[in-house]
Design an enzyme around this catalytic site. Sequence first.
Site, mmCIF file in Angstrom:
data_model
loop_
_atom_site.group_PDB
_atom_site.id
_atom_site.type_symbol
_atom_site.label_atom_id
_atom_site.label_comp_id
_atom_site.label_asym_id
_atom_site.label_seq_id
_atom_site.Cartn_x
_atom_site.Cartn_y
_atom_site.Cartn_z
ATOM 1 N N HIS A 1 13.445 -32.992 11.878
ATOM 2 C CA HIS A 1 14.737 -32.709 12.508
ATOM 3 C C HIS A 1 14.718 -32.844 14.036
ATOM 4 C CE1 HIS A 1 15.694 -31.382 8.582
ATOM 5 N NE2 HIS A 1 15.357 -30.115 8.702
ATOM 6 N N LYS B 1 12.477 -34.234 3.150
ATOM 7 C CA LYS B 1 11.334 -34.078 4.034
ATOM 8 C C LYS B 1 10.562 -32.815 3.643
ATOM 9 C CE LYS B 1 11.962 -31.015 6.827
ATOM 10 N NZ LYS B 1 12.515 -29.826 6.183
ATOM 11 N N LYS C 1 11.842 -19.318 13.228
ATOM 12 C CA LYS C 1 12.508 -18.540 12.176
ATOM 13 C C LYS C 1 12.524 -17.074 12.592
ATOM 14 C CE LYS C 1 11.894 -21.456 8.151
ATOM 15 N NZ LYS C 1 13.282 -21.880 7.947
ATOM 16 N N GLU D 1 16.632 -20.148 13.925
ATOM 17 C CA GLU D 1 17.259 -19.635 12.704
ATOM 18 C C GLU D 1 17.126 -18.124 12.678
ATOM 19 O OE1 GLU D 1 16.829 -22.246 8.982
ATOM 20 O OE2 GLU D 1 14.879 -22.270 9.952
ATOM 21 N N LYS E 1 21.215 -17.641 14.743
ATOM 22 C CA LYS E 1 21.147 -19.074 14.440
ATOM 23 C C LYS E 1 21.775 -19.820 15.607
ATOM 24 C CE LYS E 1 22.029 -22.544 10.949
ATOM 25 N NZ LYS E 1 20.799 -22.888 10.288
ATOM 26 N N ASP F 1 7.794 -28.579 9.142
ATOM 27 C CA ASP F 1 9.094 -28.336 8.515
ATOM 28 C C ASP F 1 10.249 -28.807 9.404
ATOM 29 O OD1 ASP F 1 10.848 -27.296 6.555
ATOM 30 O OD2 ASP F 1 11.105 -25.444 7.699
HETATM 31 C C1 BG6 Z 1 15.344 -27.351 6.177
HETATM 32 C C2 BG6 Z 1 14.115 -26.535 6.390
HETATM 33 O O1 BG6 Z 1 15.073 -28.710 6.359
HETATM 34 O O2 BG6 Z 1 16.363 -26.951 7.093
HETATM 35 C C3 BG6 Z 1 14.416 -25.055 6.255
HETATM 36 O O3 BG6 Z 1 13.139 -26.913 5.428
HETATM 37 C C4 BG6 Z 1 15.566 -24.659 7.147
HETATM 38 O O4 BG6 Z 1 13.253 -24.288 6.583
HETATM 39 C C5 BG6 Z 1 16.770 -25.593 6.951
HETATM 40 O O5 BG6 Z 1 15.941 -23.313 6.855
HETATM 41 C C6 BG6 Z 1 17.840 -25.313 7.979
HETATM 42 O O6 BG6 Z 1 18.957 -26.128 7.748
HETATM 43 P P1 BG6 Z 1 20.373 -25.778 8.351
HETATM 44 O O7 BG6 Z 1 21.206 -26.961 8.035
HETATM 45 O O8 BG6 Z 1 20.829 -24.537 7.670
HETATM 46 O O9 BG6 Z 1 20.190 -25.547 9.815
#
Ligand code: BG6
Length: 483
Positions: free
Chosen positions: A262, A170, A351, A238, A356, A257
Site C-alpha cells: 500500500h 497481497k 496498528k 489504523e 484511523k 502487510d
Molecule cells: C489490508 C491489511 O491490506 O488493509 C490489513 O492487510 C488492514 O491489516 C487493511 O487492516 C486496511 O484497509 P482499509 O481499507 O480499511 O484501510
Amino acid sequence: MNTQTSDQLPVTSSGAVALEPVIIVIFGITGDLAQRKLLPALYHLLKDGLLHEDTVILGITRRSVTAEELLEQVELCVNEVDKVCDPAGIHKVQKALRMHQMSLIDGAEYDELLTMLNAIESAQGICMNRLYYLSIPPQMFEPIVKNLGQHGLSKSCQHGNAATRLLVEKPFGYDLASAQTLIDETGEWFREDQLFRIDHYVAKETVQNILAFRLFNPLFASIWNREHIASIEITAYEEISIEGRAVFYEGIGALRDFVQSHLLQLLTVVTMELPDGDGSKAVHAAKQTLLQAIKPLQADEIKTRTIRGQYDTYRTEVDNPRTNTETYASMTVEVDNERWQGVPMTIRTGKAMARKQTDIRIVFTEAGDTDSARNELVFNIQPDEGISLHLNAKKPGFADELQSVVMDFNYSRSFDGSNATGQPSHPDAYERVLVDAARGDHTLFTTSQEVMAAWRIVENVLIQWSKSDDGLIIYPKESESVK
Ligand code: BG6
C-alpha cells in the site's frame, strides 16, 4: 504541457462497464475479507446492475456451509448510503451465490470444480469469463495456483472465447526470493495478462484522484519537484489492532502487510512522472521507473531512517512472549532521480493508534523568513476524504501577524450523492477491484515487476529487523505517534 482530457484519465479507465457474464470463484468465502468486503461489494454491484445479471458467485469452502447460512452471518449492506438493504438486491445475491465444499490441496477435487464450472455454463447456455479470487492466507497461493493449472482451470471455458483471470491479495510473496518463486510458478499456468494482483489502496477513490489532481491542475506541475518540495510524508494509521488475525499477522508484520504494498504504491502515485500516454501500460511504466529509482536503505541508514514498534498487548494477543513482529513501521527513503534527489520521503503505518488516518502530506520549501508556516498540500485518503492546502494569511488588524489557514476540498460536501451521514457514496475499493477485473482492466493492479521492485526496497530492512529486536519500541495502544 499535458494535453490529456478527463475522458482519457489513465488512472480510472473509461468508466463504461462492460457487462460480460462472469463466474466469480471465491476461495476463502467464509474468511474475514470475503465477509467484510467482497460480499458487500458484490451485493452493491449486483443491485446497481454493474455486474452481468447472469453472474454466478461460487464460494469455495473447506467446511460445510450453505449459501443461506453464510448470508445470515454477513452484513451485506454496509456500503449502502443508509446501510439499509434493498430486497431486490438481496434477491440478486441469493440467486447468484452457490457454495462448493472442497479440499484446497486435493487435486482430484479440482477436476470436480472444473466439471461444475462447465455445468454452470452449459445450464446458462453461454461461455462465461472466470475469475478466481484467492482470498486466502498467502501460504495457500502456490498449491491452489498449481492445482488450478494442472487441472485445466487456467484455460478459458470449454467453448473457447472467454477470459479466465486470477485475482490475488497481497502480500505477493514473503520476501524478494519467495516473490520471484511465486511469480515463476504462477507464470507456469497463468499469463501476466490473466493476473490481477490486488492492492486495494490504489483502488480507493481518493487515491485515484491524486493522479487526476496532478494531471489536470497544471498550477502544481511546475513545483512538483525538489526545488519546491521539502519532504513528503505518507501516513496510514489504523485504530484497530490485529483483530484476532494472529495466524495471518504473526511473522508478517507491518512492513510486509502495508509498506511493501500500500505505502509504496501511494508514494509511487504521488511521485512518478505523469504517464506518457493513455491506459494501463503507460501508468505501469511510470510506476516501475519510479520504484526502481528508490534507493534501498543500507545497514547504517536502517538505524537512523526506520522505526519499528509493537503495541503493548500484541505479545499476549498472539500468545508469543518473545515475538518481534512489528505492528508499526516507518521508513524514510529517497528517490534517486532528477526530480526528487535529496527530498526525504517518509512512509509510516501503525496498528492500534489513536485514530484511523491515512493521508499524504506534501511539505513545500520554506519561504525564507521565520514567521510563516510552511505551505502544505494534504491528500486526505480516509476517513475525511478530501484535499487541503495550508497557506499563510495576514491576521486582520494593525499588527503584521501571520496565521496559517486552510483551504479545504471535501468529497462529501463537493460531490452530489453524498449521504445524510456525510459519507460520499462513491464505490468502495473492492467494488472497483471486482469490476475492473471482470472487464479486464489492469490499471489498478500491480505488475510482477512492481512487486519485485517493492520487495527490493524493503528487503534490507526485513533482513536487519529479523536478526534482533534492536530498536523495537513497545508503544501503548491509542498512541498518536511512535518515535
Ligand atoms: C489490508 C491489511 O491490506 O488493509 C490489513 O492487510 C488492514 O491489516 C487493511 O487492516 C486496511 O484497509 P482499509 O481499507 O480499511 O484501510
